[in-house]
Design a protein around this motif. Structure first.
Motif, PDB file in Angstrom:
ATOM      1  N   GLY A   1       0.858  -1.190   0.000  1.00 29.34           N
ATOM      2  CA  GLY A   1       0.000   0.000   0.000  1.00 29.34           C
ATOM      3  C   GLY A   1       0.893   1.239   0.000  1.00 29.34           C
ATOM      4  O   GLY A   1       2.120   1.148  -0.132  1.00 29.34           O
TER       5      GLY A   1
ATOM      6  N   ILE B   1       1.825   3.196   2.342  1.00 29.07           N
ATOM      7  CA  ILE B   1       2.813   3.320   3.419  1.00 29.07           C
ATOM      8  C   ILE B   1       4.035   2.458   3.106  1.00 29.07           C
ATOM      9  O   ILE B   1       5.185   2.923   3.205  1.00 29.07           O
ATOM     10  CB  ILE B   1       2.179   2.963   4.788  1.00 29.07           C
ATOM     11  CG1 ILE B   1       0.996   3.900   5.079  1.00 29.07           C
ATOM     12  CG2 ILE B   1       3.217   3.055   5.902  1.00 29.07           C
ATOM     13  CD1 ILE B   1       1.326   5.388   5.099  1.00 29.07           C
ATOM     14  N   GLY B   2       3.817   1.216   2.683  1.00 32.38           N
ATOM     15  CA  GLY B   2       4.954   0.375   2.295  1.00 32.38           C
ATOM     16  C   GLY B   2       5.727   0.982   1.135  1.00 32.38           C
ATOM     17  O   GLY B   2       6.966   1.067   1.156  1.00 32.38           O
TER      18      GLY B   2
ATOM     19  N   ILE C   1       7.071  -7.321  -0.125  1.00 33.83           N
ATOM     20  CA  ILE C   1       6.163  -8.459  -0.258  1.00 33.83           C
ATOM     21  C   ILE C   1       4.736  -8.001   0.074  1.00 33.83           C
ATOM     22  O   ILE C   1       4.538  -7.083   0.877  1.00 33.83           O
ATOM     23  CB  ILE C   1       6.566  -9.658   0.642  1.00 33.83           C
ATOM     24  CG1 ILE C   1       6.447  -9.322   2.128  1.00 33.83           C
ATOM     25  CG2 ILE C   1       7.957 -10.144   0.313  1.00 33.83           C
ATOM     26  CD1 ILE C   1       6.604 -10.535   3.044  1.00 33.83           C
TER      27      ILE C   1
ATOM     28  N   ARG D   1       0.626  -9.853   0.487  1.00 35.72           N
ATOM     29  CA  ARG D   1      -0.121 -11.119   0.466  1.00 35.72           C
ATOM     30  C   ARG D   1      -1.043 -11.223  -0.745  1.00 35.72           C
ATOM     31  O   ARG D   1      -1.431 -12.315  -1.131  1.00 35.72           O
ATOM     32  CB  ARG D   1      -0.942 -11.260   1.749  1.00 35.72           C
ATOM     33  CG  ARG D   1      -2.045 -10.245   1.850  1.00 35.72           C
ATOM     34  CD  ARG D   1      -2.808 -10.343   3.138  1.00 35.72           C
ATOM     35  NE  ARG D   1      -3.763  -9.235   3.192  1.00 35.72           N
ATOM     36  CZ  ARG D   1      -4.362  -8.831   4.291  1.00 35.72           C
ATOM     37  NH1 ARG D   1      -4.107  -9.424   5.432  1.00 35.72           N
ATOM     38  NH2 ARG D   1      -5.198  -7.829   4.246  1.00 35.72           N
TER      39      ARG D   1
ATOM     40  N   ALA E   1      -2.078  -4.532  -4.742  1.00 37.23           N
ATOM     41  CA  ALA E   1      -2.620  -3.841  -3.564  1.00 37.23           C
ATOM     42  C   ALA E   1      -4.074  -3.456  -3.814  1.00 37.23           C
ATOM     43  O   ALA E   1      -4.388  -2.802  -4.816  1.00 37.23           O
ATOM     44  CB  ALA E   1      -1.780  -2.598  -3.266  1.00 37.23           C
TER      45      ALA E   1
ATOM     46  N   GLY F   1      -6.017  -2.547  -0.814  1.00 36.91           N
ATOM     47  CA  GLY F   1      -6.434  -2.077   0.506  1.00 36.91           C
ATOM     48  C   GLY F   1      -6.865  -0.618   0.491  1.00 36.91           C
ATOM     49  O   GLY F   1      -7.312  -0.080  -0.541  1.00 36.91           O
TER      50      GLY F   1
ATOM     51  N   ASN G   1      -9.520   5.095  -1.404  1.00 36.15           N
ATOM     52  CA  ASN G   1      -9.728   6.414  -0.789  1.00 36.15           C
ATOM     53  C   ASN G   1     -10.057   7.488  -1.844  1.00 36.15           C
ATOM     54  O   ASN G   1     -10.300   7.186  -2.999  1.00 36.15           O
ATOM     55  CB  ASN G   1      -8.511   6.782   0.057  1.00 36.15           C
ATOM     56  CG  ASN G   1      -7.237   6.824  -0.759  1.00 36.15           C
ATOM     57  OD1 ASN G   1      -7.192   7.421  -1.824  1.00 36.15           O
ATOM     58  ND2 ASN G   1      -6.182   6.170  -0.274  1.00 36.15           N
TER      59      ASN G   1
ATOM     60  N   SER H   1       2.556 -13.955   2.085  1.00 34.31           N
ATOM     61  CA  SER H   1       2.089 -13.453   3.389  1.00 34.31           C
ATOM     62  C   SER H   1       3.214 -13.497   4.415  1.00 34.31           C
ATOM     63  O   SER H   1       3.858 -14.534   4.593  1.00 34.31           O
ATOM     64  CB  SER H   1       0.941 -14.321   3.915  1.00 34.31           C
ATOM     65  OG  SER H   1      -0.199 -14.093   3.168  1.00 34.31           O
ATOM     66  N   PHE H   2       3.384 -12.384   5.074  1.00 36.40           N
ATOM     67  CA  PHE H   2       4.361 -12.301   6.173  1.00 36.40           C
ATOM     68  C   PHE H   2       3.749 -12.959   7.408  1.00 36.40           C
ATOM     69  O   PHE H   2       2.581 -12.714   7.739  1.00 36.40           O
ATOM     70  CB  PHE H   2       4.641 -10.825   6.438  1.00 36.40           C
ATOM     71  CG  PHE H   2       5.511 -10.548   7.626  1.00 36.40           C
ATOM     72  CD1 PHE H   2       6.883 -10.731   7.571  1.00 36.40           C
ATOM     73  CD2 PHE H   2       4.950 -10.085   8.815  1.00 36.40           C
ATOM     74  CE1 PHE H   2       7.687 -10.451   8.666  1.00 36.40           C
ATOM     75  CE2 PHE H   2       5.743  -9.798   9.913  1.00 36.40           C
ATOM     76  CZ  PHE H   2       7.119  -9.984   9.838  1.00 36.40           C
TER      77      PHE H   2
ATOM     78  N   GLY I   1     -14.236   0.967   2.304  1.00 41.32           N
ATOM     79  CA  GLY I   1     -12.806   1.040   2.598  1.00 41.32           C
ATOM     80  C   GLY I   1     -12.618   0.886   4.101  1.00 41.32           C
ATOM     81  O   GLY I   1     -13.520   1.224   4.878  1.00 41.32           O
ATOM     82  N   ILE I   2     -11.469   0.364   4.482  1.00 40.78           N
ATOM     83  CA  ILE I   2     -11.181   0.206   5.917  1.00 40.78           C
ATOM     84  C   ILE I   2      -9.782   0.758   6.200  1.00 40.78           C
ATOM     85  O   ILE I   2      -8.840   0.466   5.450  1.00 40.78           O
ATOM     86  CB  ILE I   2     -11.227  -1.284   6.331  1.00 40.78           C
ATOM     87  CG1 ILE I   2     -12.623  -1.861   6.068  1.00 40.78           C
ATOM     88  CG2 ILE I   2     -10.861  -1.452   7.809  1.00 40.78           C
ATOM     89  CD1 ILE I   2     -12.768  -3.336   6.398  1.00 40.78           C
TER      90      ILE I   2
ATOM     91  N   GLY J   1      -7.390   8.714   9.313  1.00 44.76           N
ATOM     92  CA  GLY J   1      -7.649   8.795   7.878  1.00 44.76           C
ATOM     93  C   GLY J   1      -6.726   9.709   7.106  1.00 44.76           C
ATOM     94  O   GLY J   1      -7.169  10.394   6.183  1.00 44.76           O
ATOM     95  N   VAL J   2      -5.440   9.720   7.447  1.00 43.89           N
ATOM     96  CA  VAL J   2      -4.519  10.642   6.761  1.00 43.89           C
ATOM     97  C   VAL J   2      -3.311   9.925   6.141  1.00 43.89           C
ATOM     98  O   VAL J   2      -2.282  10.540   5.898  1.00 43.89           O
ATOM     99  CB  VAL J   2      -4.021  11.770   7.705  1.00 43.89           C
ATOM    100  CG1 VAL J   2      -5.167  12.676   8.119  1.00 43.89           C
ATOM    101  CG2 VAL J   2      -3.297  11.220   8.925  1.00 43.89           C
TER     102      VAL J   2
END
Ligand SMILES: Cc1cc2nc3c(=O)[nH]c(=O)nc-3n(C[C@H](O)[C@H](O)[C@H](O)COP(=O)(O)OP(=O)(O)OC[C@H]3O[C@@H](n4cnc5c(N)ncnc54)[C@H](O)[C@@H]3O)c2cc1C
Length: 367
Positions: free
Chosen positions: A7, A9-10, A27, A29, A33, A35, A40, A162-163, A320-321, A347-348
């Motif tokens: 995502g 952030i990664g 990596i 899963r 992506a 997510g 958003n 998956s980690f 979305g979550i 949510g930022v």
């Protein structure tokens, strides 16, 4: 460096790691992506942050623009438009504008707001403000384009991997072990799946948001993201003004239904012209998969009123979550030697991603 989660952030951590010349593997899963980062508004809500979030958001802004030009994804510098429909909303905007450097929040007349909305201004709009520093990207495009570009820079991507856990410099996954001097775990709202004790201590919950994509009214062309009075209750720059308390009382009196679903009525326009419309908020450790149509109708109704149109044609709906904590807006935690957990717990995540990743890497002992 091994990064878990592709995502925003990664990938913003991967972006800064590449700039530092590190050898990076990412990596995820999933096969790609899907997510929070693709679900958003694509709104980097910079101007309406405050304190440390404002610093991180401003620090990340030039990297969003750099990533956009390098990876070739859409980014608009047209800012955000906060629309005011009452004197109290105008008071919040005026107070924040006065507190900020000249030009950061430019107060607008009704006519100027209408121009920004291609003439589609609801009858009750009395003015607004242009939030100069905000950015807008296309969430459907960004992380895929960034991953492709990072791969061209030599970043190795292992999808459907998956980690599970990390120990002694080894990351154990569903596809064997990876050796890494540094492991950054960026799994969004799934912190509890890997580190339940940390999730419990930090009170990390899931926040579910109802969203829709609608056809734009004819000839509507938007530069900025569009925010409303409910947004002024959420984003700290607005919410910390003295005028915001009065605004909350006003919205509670006039639109209690919107407050009951914790709505943030806003929308952005994708490059294909369609509008991303949202959103509501509900908290749960395990999110109920069923979406109440009444909530969708409320959100669509309020956006239609903002635009002064009778109704909007829905093209898609989704939930979305994101991770949410009442304790802090983001979490950076050393969970083991060489293993850092990073989760934006509000949510930022789009707004602060590049600034936060730069800070996290600066604090690591990198060779
Ligand atoms: C509807 C909605 C609207 C929003 N609007 C905005 C906005 O306008 N502006 C803003 O700044 N922010 C917004 N946000 C917040 C922002 O989208 C998130 O904070 C951000 O996308 C989080 O990014 P992430 O990379 O942490 O999580 P994600 O994008 O969810 O990515 C996490 C990745 O980790 C992977 N993963 C999870 N567990 C594992 C594992 N064990 N092994 C391998 N991979 C794993 C997942 O497959 C996923 O790809 C919004 C969020 C939502 C849901």
């Amino acid at each position: 460096m091994l990064i878990v989660g592709a995502g925003i952030i990664g990938l913003s951590h991967a972006f800064h790691a590449v700039r530092r010349g590190l050898k990076v593997t990412v990596i995820d899963r999933d096969r790609r992506a899907v997510g929070a980062s693709v679900r958003n508004f694509g709104h980097c809500c910079i101007t309406a942050q405050s304190g440390e979030l404002l610093e991180l958001a401003q620090a990340g802004r030039p990297f969003w623009l750099e990533a956009s030009s390098q990876a070739g994804f859409f980014a608009s510098t047209a800012g955000a438009l906060a629309v005011a429909r009452s004197e109290r909303e105008l008071a919040v905007l005026s107070e924040l504008s006065a507190a900020r450097p000249l030009g950061q929040l430019e107060l607008l007349s009704r006519e100027q707001v209408a121009t920004q909305l291609s003439g589609y201004a609801g009858a009750d709009i009395i003015g607004g403000a242009l939030l100069r520093d905000d950015l807008r990207v296309d969430p459907r495009q960004v992380v895929a384009a960034l991953a492709d570009w990072l791969a061209e820079q030599g970043v190795r991507f292992e999808w459907q991997t998956s980690f599970h856990f990390a120990q002694d410099g080894l990351a154990h996954t569903s596809r064997g072990s990876f050796v890494a001097a540094q492991i950054i775990v960026c799994v969004g709202h799934d912190v509890d799946r890997l580190y339940p004790e940390i999730a419990a201590t930090e009170q990390i919950n899931r926040c579910g948001l109802q969203m829709a994509r609608v056809a734009a009214p004819r000839d509507l062309r938007l530069g900025p993201a569009v925010l409303s009075g409910t947004s002024m209750l959420r984003y700290p720059g607005f919410a910390e003004t003295t005028a915001a308390a009065g605004l909350r009382a006003e919205i509670a009196a006039h639109d209690a239904e919107a407050l009951a679903v914790d709505a943030n009525i806003m929308f952005t326009q994708r490059p294909d012209g369609s509008l991303i419309v949202g959103d509501s908020h509900r908290l749960a450790e395990t999110m109920d998969p069923f979406l109440a149509e009444s909530v969708s109708e409320l959100l669509l109704d309020r956006v239609a009123a903002l635009l002064g149109v009778a109704q909007l044609t829905v093209l898609e709906r989704w939930q979305g979550i994101y991770a949410s904590s009442p304790l802090q807006p983001y979490l950076v935690s050393t969970v083991a030697p060489g293993v850092t957990l990073v989760s934006v717990t509000s949510g930022v995540g789009m707004t602060i991603s590049f600034g936060l990743a730069q800070r996290v890497l600066a604090q690591l002992d990198l060779v």
